[in-house]
Motif scaffolding. Structure first.
Motif, PDB file in Angstrom:
ATOM      1  N   ASN A 241      56.537  42.163  46.732  1.00 57.60           N
ATOM      2  CA  ASN A 241      57.785  41.991  45.991  1.00 57.60           C
ATOM      3  C   ASN A 241      57.680  42.682  44.628  1.00 57.60           C
ATOM      4  OD1 ASN A 241      58.542  40.158  48.130  1.00 57.60           O
ATOM      5  ND2 ASN A 241      57.316  38.599  47.091  1.00 57.60           N
ATOM      6  N   PRO A 242      58.081  43.940  44.540  1.00 55.94           N
ATOM      7  CA  PRO A 242      57.921  44.670  43.285  1.00 55.94           C
ATOM      8  C   PRO A 242      58.875  44.243  42.179  1.00 55.94           C
ATOM      9  CG  PRO A 242      58.990  46.061  44.914  1.00 55.94           C
ATOM     10  CD  PRO A 242      58.574  44.812  45.623  1.00 55.94           C
ATOM     11  N   MET A 244      60.981  40.878  40.743  1.00 52.76           N
ATOM     12  CA  MET A 244      61.251  39.450  40.783  1.00 52.76           C
ATOM     13  C   MET A 244      62.003  39.052  39.518  1.00 52.76           C
ATOM     14  SD  MET A 244      59.551  38.306  43.556  1.00 52.76           S
ATOM     15  CE  MET A 244      59.344  36.543  43.254  1.00 52.76           C
ATOM     16  N   VAL A 245      62.898  38.075  39.631  1.00 49.80           N
ATOM     17  CA  VAL A 245      63.559  37.497  38.468  1.00 49.80           C
ATOM     18  C   VAL A 245      63.437  35.980  38.574  1.00 49.80           C
ATOM     19  CG1 VAL A 245      65.709  37.206  37.204  1.00 49.80           C
ATOM     20  CG2 VAL A 245      65.177  39.426  38.221  1.00 49.80           C
ATOM     21  N   MET A 246      62.582  35.402  37.735  1.00 46.12           N
ATOM     22  CA  MET A 246      62.345  33.952  37.732  1.00 46.12           C
ATOM     23  C   MET A 246      62.057  33.420  39.131  1.00 46.12           C
ATOM     24  SD  MET A 246      62.328  33.158  34.594  1.00 46.12           S
ATOM     25  CE  MET A 246      62.411  31.374  34.487  1.00 46.12           C
ATOM     26  N   SER A 247      61.090  34.052  39.790  1.00 48.66           N
ATOM     27  CA  SER A 247      60.590  33.704  41.133  1.00 48.66           C
ATOM     28  C   SER A 247      61.538  34.089  42.254  1.00 48.66           C
ATOM     29  CB  SER A 247      60.264  32.205  41.238  1.00 48.66           C
ATOM     30  OG  SER A 247      61.385  31.429  41.597  1.00 48.66           O
ATOM     31  N   ILE A 248      62.701  34.657  41.932  1.00 45.23           N
ATOM     32  CA  ILE A 248      63.651  35.069  42.960  1.00 45.23           C
ATOM     33  C   ILE A 248      63.422  36.541  43.289  1.00 45.23           C
ATOM     34  CG2 ILE A 248      66.084  35.336  43.561  1.00 45.23           C
ATOM     35  CD1 ILE A 248      66.696  33.049  41.628  1.00 45.23           C
ATOM     36  N   THR A 249      63.106  36.828  44.532  1.00 39.73           N
ATOM     37  CA  THR A 249      62.830  38.194  44.957  1.00 39.73           C
ATOM     38  C   THR A 249      64.098  39.034  44.906  1.00 39.73           C
ATOM     39  OG1 THR A 249      61.102  37.393  46.445  1.00 39.73           O
ATOM     40  CG2 THR A 249      61.932  39.614  46.831  1.00 39.73           C
ATOM     41  N   GLN A 250      64.015  40.173  44.218  1.00 39.68           N
ATOM     42  CA  GLN A 250      65.130  41.107  44.158  1.00 39.68           C
ATOM     43  C   GLN A 250      64.887  42.318  45.053  1.00 39.68           C
ATOM     44  OE1 GLN A 250      67.891  40.149  42.294  1.00 39.68           O
ATOM     45  NE2 GLN A 250      66.652  38.300  42.065  1.00 39.68           N
ATOM     46  N   GLU A 251      63.634  42.703  45.209  1.00 41.28           N
ATOM     47  CA  GLU A 251      63.262  43.784  46.113  1.00 41.28           C
ATOM     48  C   GLU A 251      61.980  43.386  46.830  1.00 41.28           C
ATOM     49  OE1 GLU A 251      63.114  47.689  44.409  1.00 41.28           O
ATOM     50  OE2 GLU A 251      64.826  47.299  43.076  1.00 41.28           O
ATOM     51  N   SER A 252      61.901  43.733  48.110  1.00 38.81           N
ATOM     52  CA  SER A 252      60.733  43.357  48.901  1.00 38.81           C
ATOM     53  C   SER A 252      60.496  44.408  49.980  1.00 38.81           C
ATOM     54  CB  SER A 252      60.952  41.974  49.542  1.00 38.81           C
ATOM     55  OG  SER A 252      59.758  41.484  50.116  1.00 38.81           O
TER      56      SER A 252
END
Length: 355
Positions: A241-242, A244-252
């Motif tokens: 997961n390159p 992340m925003v506050m543990s929320i994956t934005q790209e994987s």
């Protein structure tokens, strides 16, 4: 194949649509999805086939309510989505068994180790499984000693509440970052906090939480998602997961990592874990992969695996129903990019078609 009905908790979460799609787009059968969530937002009922507002998991009637809904809707499988509900479900598992409702989760006391970061690290250390440097904070008097044990102030450290999820109770203390640096150069969703601010926060705690501190790992996050059968892994794949925003994956990106796979296999076997499991890792400065925590439930970003040919939520349902499991050719290199989408309702809670 025979249609079935499942119920999932936390069905109004921002990740629910991806998990629901895994059940719906299974390519074999029709699945009716019953949703339960404590939030009364009117859009919740449009995500699932039927929606029920349920009490908080802390409410003593939570299990009774869930069980009553499952009976009423002839639910075949109950799929818990929250780590906090797993211990109480374990205590009441025989009530579901007695009425023929399968619950997708680990059914032994090791669940409590998997669900607690400190217990997990202690277990790994005792069993010779690679583990990062860590220390325990039992009171504010332990604070300076504990962060020093892990290398502060020469190195940044990560402090976390041992039973929490979704980035709650996690902060990074870095002596090289002043309060002004954090204010001016870190985004508002940053984990970084100053030493003084972190200490003041803990001094204000009415009831001091169980805390641990560990070395800060600067690399990308990496997750291994799998299905286990009492310690035996049936399916497993990983994703880096390159963004992340506050543990929320934005790209994987689906990627293999043998080091992480070996650690996951060891931990799952030793703890005799069962069902959908998500194991969170992070890369250290030397490139090694270090285990952070275990989610003994479906991970929020599990939809990327389904896109890559490995539909973990549905395959676990098939496993619980005793059906033959297929061989899967995982399409590594599959990428996920998360973007926002909206739902609209009128003042009466009726869905608006605005496309």
């Amino acid at each position: 194949m025979k249609p079935i009905t499942i119920m999932m908790s936390a069905s109004g979460s921002q990740f629910a649509p991806g998990i629901i799609n895994c059940f719906k787009n299974n390519g074999e059968r029709r699945i009716t999805v019953i949703g339960g969530d404590m939030n009364s937002d009117p859009t919740n009922k449009y995500l699932v086939d039927k929606f029920y507002q349920v009490p908080s998991v802390k409410n003593p009637e939570y299990i009774d309510v869930i069980l009553d809904i499952c009976k009423k809707e002839n639910v075949d499988v109950f799929v818990p989505q929250m780590s906090a509900e797993l211990p109480i479900l374990l205590e009441n598992i025989t009530r579901f068994d007695s009425v023929g409702i399968k619950v997708s989760m680990t059914r032994n006391e090791n669940l409590k180790i998997a669900n607690n970061k400190l217990k997990l690290f202690d277990f790994m250390k005792e069993n010779g499984i690679p583990v990062s440097e860590y220390s325990i904070i039992n009171s504010i008097d332990d604070f300076d000693r504990a962060i020093s044990d892990v290398g502060y102030p020469q190195k940044p450290v990560c402090i976390k509440i041992t039973e929490s999820s979704g980035a709650r109770g996690v902060r990074i203390i870095d002596a090289s970052k002043s309060r002004y640096h954090i204010f001016a150069y870190e985004k508002p969703d940053s984990f970084f906090v100053s030493y003084d601010d972190m200490k003041k926060i803990l001094e204000e705690a009415e009831l001091f939480p169980e805390l641990m501190v560990m070395e800060y790992l600067p690399g990308d996050e990496y997750d291994v998602d799998l299905i286990a059968d009492n310690g035996k892994i049936l399916y497993m794949a990983g994703r880096r997961n390159p963004v992340m925003v506050m543990s929320i994956t934005q790209e994987s990106i689906l990627e293999e990592n043998e080091e992480a796979y070996q650690i996951a296999e060891l931990v799952v076997k030793k703890l005799q874990l069962d069902g959908n499991i998500g194991i969170d890792f992070k890369f250290a400065a030397d490139g090694s992969c270090r285990l952070l925590e275990i989610n003994p439930r479906i991970d929020a970003t599990v939809s990327i695996f389904a896109a890559g040919g490995l539909n973990l939520p549905y395959l676990q349902v098939k496993h619980l129903l005793g059906e033959k499991l297929p061989n899967i050719d995982i399409k590594y290199g599959t990428r996920l990019k998360r973007r926002y989408s909206e739902m609209f309702t009128d003042k009466n809670g009726i869905l608006l078609d605005f496309n």
